[in-house]
Scaffold this active site. Structure first.
Site, short mmCIF file in Angstrom:
data_model
loop_
_atom_site.label_atom_id
_atom_site.label_comp_id
_atom_site.label_asym_id
_atom_site.label_seq_id
_atom_site.Cartn_x
_atom_site.Cartn_y
_atom_site.Cartn_z
N HIS A 30 0.85 -1.20 0.00
CA HIS A 30 0.00 0.00 0.00
C HIS A 30 0.88 1.25 0.00
O HIS A 30 0.68 2.17 -0.79
CB HIS A 30 -0.93 -0.01 1.22
CG HIS A 30 -1.59 1.31 1.49
ND1 HIS A 30 -2.59 1.81 0.69
CD2 HIS A 30 -1.38 2.24 2.46
CE1 HIS A 30 -2.98 2.99 1.17
NE2 HIS A 30 -2.26 3.28 2.23
N ASP B 284 6.17 22.69 -25.93
CA ASP B 284 6.16 21.30 -25.43
C ASP B 284 7.22 21.21 -24.35
O ASP B 284 7.83 22.21 -23.98
CB ASP B 284 6.43 20.30 -26.57
CG ASP B 284 5.83 18.93 -26.25
OD1 ASP B 284 6.08 18.41 -25.14
OD2 ASP B 284 5.11 18.37 -27.10
N TRP C 223 7.09 -0.10 3.70
CA TRP C 223 7.57 0.64 2.52
C TRP C 223 8.95 1.20 2.77
O TRP C 223 9.68 1.53 1.85
CB TRP C 223 6.58 1.74 2.14
CG TRP C 223 6.77 3.04 2.87
CD1 TRP C 223 6.29 3.35 4.10
CD2 TRP C 223 7.49 4.19 2.41
NE1 TRP C 223 6.67 4.62 4.44
CE2 TRP C 223 7.41 5.17 3.42
CE3 TRP C 223 8.19 4.52 1.23
CZ2 TRP C 223 8.01 6.43 3.31
CZ3 TRP C 223 8.80 5.77 1.14
CH2 TRP C 223 8.70 6.70 2.16
N SER D 80 12.90 6.81 -14.03
CA SER D 80 11.84 7.59 -14.65
C SER D 80 11.73 8.97 -14.01
O SER D 80 11.63 9.98 -14.71
CB SER D 80 10.52 6.82 -14.51
OG SER D 80 9.43 7.68 -14.68
N SER D 81 11.78 9.01 -12.68
CA SER D 81 11.67 10.30 -11.98
C SER D 81 12.82 11.22 -12.32
O SER D 81 12.64 12.42 -12.49
CB SER D 81 11.67 10.08 -10.46
OG SER D 81 10.48 9.53 -10.04
N HIS E 244 13.18 11.89 3.65
CA HIS E 244 12.57 13.14 4.07
C HIS E 244 12.38 14.12 2.93
O HIS E 244 11.28 14.65 2.76
CB HIS E 244 13.23 13.77 5.29
CG HIS E 244 12.24 14.69 5.93
ND1 HIS E 244 11.22 14.23 6.71
CD2 HIS E 244 12.01 16.02 5.77
CE1 HIS E 244 10.43 15.24 7.03
NE2 HIS E 244 10.89 16.33 6.48
N GLU F 85 11.84 13.27 0.05
CA GLU F 85 10.74 12.64 -0.67
C GLU F 85 9.39 13.16 -0.18
O GLU F 85 8.46 13.37 -0.96
CB GLU F 85 10.82 11.11 -0.48
CG GLU F 85 9.61 10.32 -0.94
CD GLU F 85 9.44 10.29 -2.45
OE1 GLU F 85 10.41 10.62 -3.16
OE2 GLU F 85 8.34 9.95 -2.90
N TYR G 156 8.72 16.09 0.85
CA TYR G 156 8.48 17.41 0.25
C TYR G 156 8.31 17.30 -1.25
O TYR G 156 7.64 18.14 -1.85
CB TYR G 156 9.58 18.39 0.66
CG TYR G 156 9.55 18.59 2.14
CD1 TYR G 156 8.46 19.22 2.73
CD2 TYR G 156 10.52 18.07 2.97
CE1 TYR G 156 8.35 19.35 4.10
CE2 TYR G 156 10.43 18.20 4.35
CZ TYR G 156 9.34 18.84 4.91
OH TYR G 156 9.24 18.95 6.26
N SER H 141 -1.55 27.38 -4.57
CA SER H 141 -1.24 28.79 -4.79
C SER H 141 -1.81 29.31 -6.11
O SER H 141 -1.87 30.52 -6.32
CB SER H 141 0.28 29.01 -4.78
OG SER H 141 0.82 28.58 -3.55
N HIS I 117 15.12 12.64 12.28
CA HIS I 117 13.97 12.71 13.19
C HIS I 117 13.04 11.51 12.98
O HIS I 117 12.13 11.31 13.75
CB HIS I 117 13.21 14.04 13.08
CG HIS I 117 12.52 14.26 11.78
ND1 HIS I 117 12.44 15.49 11.18
CD2 HIS I 117 11.84 13.43 10.96
CE1 HIS I 117 11.75 15.40 10.06
NE2 HIS I 117 11.38 14.16 9.89
N HIS I 118 13.28 10.75 11.90
CA HIS I 118 12.52 9.50 11.72
C HIS I 118 13.13 8.38 12.57
O HIS I 118 12.63 7.27 12.56
CB HIS I 118 12.54 9.07 10.25
CG HIS I 118 11.87 10.04 9.34
ND1 HIS I 118 10.54 9.95 9.02
CD2 HIS I 118 12.33 11.13 8.70
CE1 HIS I 118 10.22 10.94 8.21
NE2 HIS I 118 11.28 11.68 8.00
N THR J 49 6.70 26.83 6.61
CA THR J 49 5.38 26.25 6.36
C THR J 49 4.29 27.19 6.88
O THR J 49 3.27 27.41 6.21
CB THR J 49 5.25 24.88 7.03
OG1 THR J 49 6.42 24.11 6.74
CG2 THR J 49 4.04 24.12 6.52
N LYS K 183 3.70 30.01 4.50
CA LYS K 183 2.84 29.67 3.37
C LYS K 183 1.37 29.75 3.75
O LYS K 183 0.56 30.33 3.04
CB LYS K 183 3.18 28.27 2.84
CG LYS K 183 4.58 28.18 2.27
CD LYS K 183 4.74 27.07 1.27
CE LYS K 183 4.01 27.31 -0.01
NZ LYS K 183 4.66 28.23 -0.93
N ARG L 249 2.11 0.65 15.01
CA ARG L 249 1.66 0.52 13.63
C ARG L 249 2.09 -0.83 13.08
O ARG L 249 2.88 -1.54 13.71
CB ARG L 249 2.22 1.66 12.79
CG ARG L 249 3.72 1.69 12.71
CD ARG L 249 4.24 2.97 12.09
NE ARG L 249 4.06 2.99 10.66
CZ ARG L 249 4.89 3.62 9.81
NH1 ARG L 249 5.93 4.29 10.27
NH2 ARG L 249 4.67 3.61 8.52
#
Lengths: 374, 530
Positions: free
Chosen positions: B79, B108, B144, B171-172, B255, B257, B259, B270, B304-305, B330, B333, B452
């Protein structure tokens, strides 16, 4: 059929049953150590600050949504820049953050100070149980494994669930009240995490490395936690249970443990009968092997091999002894030679070779195990 | 310009192209490729969502009902992987393909064939990933996050996931190179960097993040691969390696990732808020600086993870302070969005509803993020459902709601039809209510101590799990409604004809210079931006 219908009805009605109504726990567990209390208060402080900011900011937003709508005829203004407000709403949050970080820093420094403990205990994570070794202080030398003791039929839904469903083990960790206990964590296979929320302790147990944490429980009682790092199939089934007892009770418990371990020191050369080994092996199987290989010995297709009719179990003894004592690298099959006594291993192998449709008639004596260990 | 607009219909320009399936396989048109990305990501969203339904069904009540624990772990792991790499990221690339050339006045993307290749790698990777369910041992069951050394115990499904991630990473990276080149070289005359629409800014920053961190992920999983098959011991302590090293490398990718999955969403919001407030975006330059600061900070907060792995106290303090700092940009914003709405003349069509819903619910995810950043509190909450609640508040209410807002906002330009406004509003309210019903109770579960990634739980967690499961089924059904809304406005071509500029406050080039639907080829001659 009728039974199934009843079961389904009970399942759907569960939200309205008494069992479920008791279960609306919504905050951190009541703390019983200084650190856990500090964390509790820190969290409430953070929550309070966030709540005030939230109400303030979204109060403004919903006011604006209410007042500055086209449907009430509001005309758009055209301002789109103001350096002063940008600076203000950068500085103020910054100051709020400092106010948050200050108490957090103090708590963190205390939380990480594991120096001068009264008792040091090593907690080792195994797939899927905890092992405890009392290394220093009163009780030094005590050592045992702690397995989930919730019966399989409760998990499968064939029996009513106990109050401490999934949070009960056969051997509790016992510590004295008011003493600084240092927990060293490590693991045998993959990363686990030793966690007891009431103590404010959560420390990963990492194979090949030793980490530490500490607690000083202020209140007697039984406290429960769970493994908190995904460690494979039975990650959800390796709880931690700690009894905090008075110093007198603790001393009595230590004496009892020493006596038991003296009594349990079996003569490795004793000759056991098939019936004795089978009976003991069945018990070992049901705490240690059943989670993967299942009660019927059939395992789980594509994940855990069947023992019923297995080539290894019905083949030469040596291969069977080898896989149980030394494990199979790269799989969940651990080297049980490091965890269990030779007698237990001999018993479980004997059991497996004579259970279900396996009828080898072999009797494995404990003396045959020692030489197989790598 | 009139020559471009004069073409009118979308299909006049591609007589030379193959038709039918081959049109899509060989296309180098940014709009076609954007469409492919969006359909692909929506398909993966439904696949990942189905797995989520499987998770919530098992957790509806205590005890094991439907799945073996190891299959449950496959469900949670897949998932996560499918939603992150298959749904959210490609969806934003789809928006980038459709919108960036039109918003900067380019004909293009810069590398049209590379663009085709970036997309067609994805279905291959997805097939590899999803089919791993059917190999012996099943799919990845290590989460994951793929923490070593648990990954060394997995079957061949793990190798398939590693290769799938390699391909998706390639690809990315190609997509990002394309986006950066397009933005830096192909803007219309007069469109300076500080005049670009914020969606374009969001993607420019995101593309740099992708190029910086996707190779890091590729490195980490390659080391897992060699640990598994070629006897190396990068993460095996018995051979001199360090399992925690995997986590450091993974989160150095992981991390930023986070953002990567939210900055383009900030960009969409925006665009939407000023359009429906009929007022220019407040604090344009500080919005740009805020996104850039968030991106830079994202590289120095990864640990921090990992507050529970047992870091030295100085390390924990550093990562705690760096992490709480992210709240500053943040906050800027959010305040700027509010100031944009303030004294506007607002209407509340579906894109605006999703944008406001985004700000409201995403902010809650921001607050829980702040609470989690406080290291001592994180010790209690690490690896509990609180974390699950937190990241679904930022990824579902954040990334996904911004994608919904963007879809409703731009679909008139893409198809020339208006979507069904009534159904759109239903989609918003159902998603909003069921989202909160699903994930808000998870905060309580986490605080009470529910770990979890467990298939079964103690009785004190029963009630909120039931509520969460009911919410999840409702949320799932609401997305079936969304599928119908999409089909109606795209494939079936139903709905009112959209004018060139259906939103009166929208003022970027695709609204001011191009008809609806946008012609197949646009901006052969670049517009001049004053």
């Amino acid at each position: 059929m009728k039974n199934r219908t009843l079961k389904l009805a009970g399942w759907l009605l569960l939200p309205f049953s008494g069992e479920a109504f008791a279960a609306w726990e919504h905050n951190l567990q009541p703390p019983v150590t200084r650190i856990a209390t500090d964390i509790y208060e820190l969290h409430m402080l953070m929550l309070g600050i966030c709540f005030v900011v939230f109400v303030g900011v979204f109060g403004v937003m919903f006011y604006s949504i209410y007042k500055h709508r086209r449907s009430v005829g509001h005309q758009a203004e055209h301002f789109h820049e103001n350096t002063t407000v940008e600076i203000i709403w950068t500085i103020i949050p910054f100051l709020v953050l400092i106010a948050m970080a200050w108490p957090a820093t103090k708590t963190l420094l205390a939380l990480k100070d594991t120096s001068s403990p009264d008792i040091t205990i090593k907690a080792t994570g195994y797939q899927w149980k905890w092992g405890y070794d009392y290394l220093k202080g009163e009780g030094e030398g005590i050592s045992f494994l702690s397995n989930l003791s919730t019966p399989q039929d409760q998990i499968a839904g064939d029996a009513p669930k106990d109050e401490h469903y999934l949070l009960e083990v056969d051997n509790h960790l016992v510590v004295p009240v008011g003493k600084k206990v240092r927990i060293l964590t490590t693991a045998n296979d993959v990363i686990h995490s030793w966690s007891v929320p009431a103590f404010g302790v959560k420390q990963d147990a990492i194979p090949g490395f030793v980490r530490d944490a500490w607690f000083r429980a202020d209140k007697e009682g039984t406290y429960r936690g769970q493994c908190s790092e995904l460690c494979g199939k039975d990650h959800g089934f390796m709880p931690i249970v700690v009894d905090v007892v008075s110093p007198d009770k603790y001393t009595a418990w230590v004496a009892e443990q020493k006596k038991q371990s003296a009594a349990a020191a079996e003569d490795p050369n004793k000759k056991w009968t098939l019936a004795e080994l089978r009976a003991r092996g069945e018990k070992v199987y049901s705490t240690t092997c059943i989670a993967c290989h299942q009660a019927n010995g059939k395992g789980v297709p594509n994940a855990f091999p069947s023992l019923d009719g297995s080539k290894i179990v019905n083949g030469p003894k040596a291969a069977h002894i080898n896989i149980v004592t030394n494990g199979k690298p790269g799989t969940a099959m651990a080297a049980f030679g490091k965890q269990m006594s030779d007698t237990d291993i001999a018993a479980v192998i004997t059991y497996e070779r004579n259970a279900w449709s396996n009828k080898t008639g072999d009797v494995i004596q404990p003396s045959e195990i020692g030489s197989a260990k790598k | 310009m009139s020559a471009v607009i004069g073409h009118g219909h979308a299909h006049d320009d591609h007589e030379h192209q193959p038709s039918g399936l081959m049109r899509w396989v060989t296309t180098t048109n940014h709009k076609d490729i954007g469409t492919l990305y969006l359909w692909f990501s929506f398909t993966m969203f439904l696949v990942g969502g189905t797995l989520a339904m499987g998770i919530r069904a098992e957790l509806f009540k205590p005890g094991l009902q439907f799945w073996h624990p190891e299959f449950f772990n496959q469900l949670t792991s897949m998932h996560g992987l499918i939603m992150v790499f298959g749904a959210i990221m490609p969806a934003f690339v789809g928006f980038a393909n459709w919108q960036i050339p039109m918003m900067i006045g380019a004909p293009d993307m810069a590398f049209a064939r590379l663009n085709n290749w970036s997309f067609w790698l994805l279905p291959v990777a997805a097939l590899l990933l999803v089919s791993s369910f059917f190999v012996p041992g099943g799919a990845v069951a290590a989460g994951w996050t793929l923490y070593a050394p648990l990954t060394t115990q997995m079957g061949p499904g793990m190798d398939m996931a590693i290769f799938a991630l390699h391909i998706m990473g390639a690809s990315s990276i190609m997509g990002s190179i394309n986006i950066i080149t397009t933005i830096l070289n192909m803007r219309a005359p007069g469109m300076t960097l500080m005049k670009m629409p914020l969606f374009v800014w969001g993607w420019l920053i995101t593309a740099y993040l992708l190029i910086a961190v996707m190779p890091v992920l590729a490195g980490a999983i390659t080391m897992v691969l060699t640990d598994r098959h070629f006897g190396t011991s990068f993460f095996n302590a018995a051979g001199g390696g360090d399992p925690v090293m995997f986590q450091h490398i993974f989160w150095f990718f992981g991390h930023p990732e986070v953002y990567i999955m939210i900055l383009p969403g900030f960009g969409i919001i925006s665009q939407v808020i000023p359009a429906f407030a009929r007022k220019p975006l407040f604090g344009y330059s500080s919005m740009v600086y805020a996104m850039a600061s968030i991106a830079i900070l994202s590289f120095i907060v990864w640990a921090h993870h990992m507050f529970t792995v047992g870091m030295p106290v100085v390390g924990m303090l550093f990562f705690m302070y760096a992490t709480v700092l992210i709240a500053v940009p943040t906050g800027v914003k959010v305040f700027n969005w509010l100031a944009t709405m303030w004294r506007g003349s607002m209407t509340f069509e579906t894109p605006m509803l999703f944008a406001i819903g985004f700000i409201f619910v995403f902010s809650m995810g921001g607050f829980t993020g702040l609470i989690l950043a406080i290291a001592p509190v994180d010790i209690q909450l690490q690896d509990t459902y609180y974390v699950v609640a937190h990241f679904h508040y930022v990824l579902v209410a954040g990334s996904l709601f911004s994608l919904f807002a963007g879809f409703y906002f731009w679909v008139p330009k893409w198809t020339g039809r208006m979507y069904d406004e009534t159904l759109g509003k239903w989609h918003f309210w159902l998603s909003m209510i069921f989202f909160n019903l699903t994930f808000f109770p998870m905060h309580f579960l986490g605080l009470a101590g529910m770990p979890r990634r467990i298939p079964d739980y103690a009785l004190q967690f029963a009630s909120y799990n039931e509520v969460a499961s009911i919410g999840a089924f409702g949320f799932g059904l609401a997305q079936i409604l969304f599928l119908w809304i999409i089909l109606k406005v795209t494939v079936l071509g139903r709905g009112e004809r959209a004018p060139q500029r259906p939103w009166e406050g929208a003022d970027t080039l695709e609204w001011t210079h191009l008809p609806s639907p946008a012609p197949y080829h646009t901006f052969h001659e670049q517009p001049v931006v004053k």
